[in-house]
Design a protein around this motif. Structure first.
Motif, PDB file in Angstrom:
ATOM      1  N   TYR A   1       0.827  -1.203   0.000  1.00 20.09           N
ATOM      2  CA  TYR A   1       0.000   0.000   0.000  1.00 20.09           C
ATOM      3  C   TYR A   1       0.865   1.258   0.000  1.00 20.09           C
ATOM      4  O   TYR A   1       1.982   1.249   0.488  1.00 20.09           O
ATOM      5  CB  TYR A   1      -0.882   0.042   1.253  1.00 20.09           C
ATOM      6  N   LYS A   2       0.297   2.330  -0.510  1.00 24.32           N
ATOM      7  CA  LYS A   2       0.922   3.641  -0.391  1.00 24.32           C
ATOM      8  C   LYS A   2       0.159   4.362   0.709  1.00 24.32           C
ATOM      9  O   LYS A   2      -0.969   4.801   0.506  1.00 24.32           O
ATOM     10  CB  LYS A   2       0.843   4.403  -1.707  1.00 24.32           C
ATOM     11  N   ARG A   3       0.754   4.437   1.867  1.00 26.66           N
ATOM     12  CA  ARG A   3       0.100   5.053   3.028  1.00 26.66           C
ATOM     13  C   ARG A   3       0.608   6.472   3.243  1.00 26.66           C
ATOM     14  O   ARG A   3       1.736   6.806   2.878  1.00 26.66           O
ATOM     15  CB  ARG A   3       0.394   4.234   4.294  1.00 26.66           C
ATOM     16  N   LYS A   4      -0.220   7.271   3.870  1.00 30.33           N
ATOM     17  CA  LYS A   4       0.184   8.622   4.218  1.00 30.33           C
ATOM     18  C   LYS A   4       1.192   8.560   5.358  1.00 30.33           C
ATOM     19  O   LYS A   4       1.183   7.628   6.168  1.00 30.33           O
ATOM     20  CB  LYS A   4      -1.036   9.441   4.643  1.00 30.33           C
ATOM     21  N   LYS A   5       2.049   9.556   5.410  1.00 28.60           N
ATOM     22  CA  LYS A   5       3.058   9.612   6.459  1.00 28.60           C
ATOM     23  C   LYS A   5       2.381   9.648   7.830  1.00 28.60           C
ATOM     24  O   LYS A   5       1.421  10.380   8.035  1.00 28.60           O
ATOM     25  CB  LYS A   5       3.929  10.847   6.262  1.00 28.60           C
ATOM     26  N   GLY A   6       2.857   8.826   8.738  1.00 30.21           N
ATOM     27  CA  GLY A   6       2.305   8.767  10.084  1.00 30.21           C
ATOM     28  C   GLY A   6       1.146   7.792  10.228  1.00 30.21           C
ATOM     29  O   GLY A   6       0.592   7.643  11.310  1.00 30.21           O
ATOM     30  N   SER A   7       0.775   7.119   9.166  1.00 33.85           N
ATOM     31  CA  SER A   7      -0.333   6.165   9.216  1.00 33.85           C
ATOM     32  C   SER A   7       0.056   4.958  10.070  1.00 33.85           C
ATOM     33  O   SER A   7       1.186   4.470  10.005  1.00 33.85           O
ATOM     34  CB  SER A   7      -0.697   5.691   7.809  1.00 33.85           C
ATOM     35  N   LEU A   8      -0.871   4.492  10.860  1.00 30.10           N
ATOM     36  CA  LEU A   8      -0.612   3.327  11.694  1.00 30.10           C
ATOM     37  C   LEU A   8      -0.988   2.023  10.999  1.00 30.10           C
ATOM     38  O   LEU A   8      -0.746   0.947  11.531  1.00 30.10           O
ATOM     39  CB  LEU A   8      -1.390   3.452  13.014  1.00 30.10           C
ATOM     40  N   LEU A   9      -1.547   2.127   9.817  1.00 24.43           N
ATOM     41  CA  LEU A   9      -1.915   0.934   9.059  1.00 24.43           C
ATOM     42  C   LEU A   9      -0.669   0.286   8.462  1.00 24.43           C
ATOM     43  O   LEU A   9       0.313   0.972   8.178  1.00 24.43           O
ATOM     44  CB  LEU A   9      -2.907   1.300   7.960  1.00 24.43           C
TER      45      LEU A   9
END
Length: 130
Positions: free
Chosen positions: A39-47
């Motif tokens: 996945y491409k997650r946003k910075k700081g995402s806990l996923l």
């Protein structure tokens, strides 16, 4: 209002945000298919940045030599995995087309800037003649 495509197999696997999928890979180890989704997650995402799913292959007995009636066991990929891969390919393809669309829009904006600059230069030259 455009409708979002539905991905029933991915939803069944617990993937709720297919738009965040960046890439995937499918490997086979010891008659087990391993599907890895990144996945491409946003910075700081806990996923998690990626997920792995394991699927067993179905054993199927086939006749290897009809003259001797010798049989052989082969392992086939699950139809569920095939559906998931097709849906993942659609997700990646849709993302690729949106990237191409964004490139096209940027080119159009650049052309518009050039046209406006040209038109302004023409109007300024008319003012200078007055």
């Amino acid at each position: 209002m455009p409708t979002t495509p539905t991905y029933p197999t991915l939803t069944e696997m617990g993937i709720n945000n297919p738009g965040e999928i960046q890439r995937f890979s499918l490997n086979t180890i010891n008659n087990t298919d391993i599907l890895r989704i990144v996945y491409k997650r946003k910075k700081g995402s806990l996923l998690p940045a990626s997920k792995r799913f394991r699927f067993g292959r179905a054993a199927k007995t086939v006749i290897a030599d009809s003259g001797t009636r010798k049989t052989e066991v082969i392992y086939e990929i699950s139809p569920f995995v095939q559906k998931a891969v097709r849906e993942l390919e659609k997700v990646i393809e849709a993302r690729g087309s949106s990237v191409a669309h964004a490139k096209l829009v940027k080119e159009e904006v650049q052309r518009l800037h050039e046209e406006v600059a040209s038109r302004l230069a023409y109007i300024e030259s008319l003012l200078d003649e007055m």
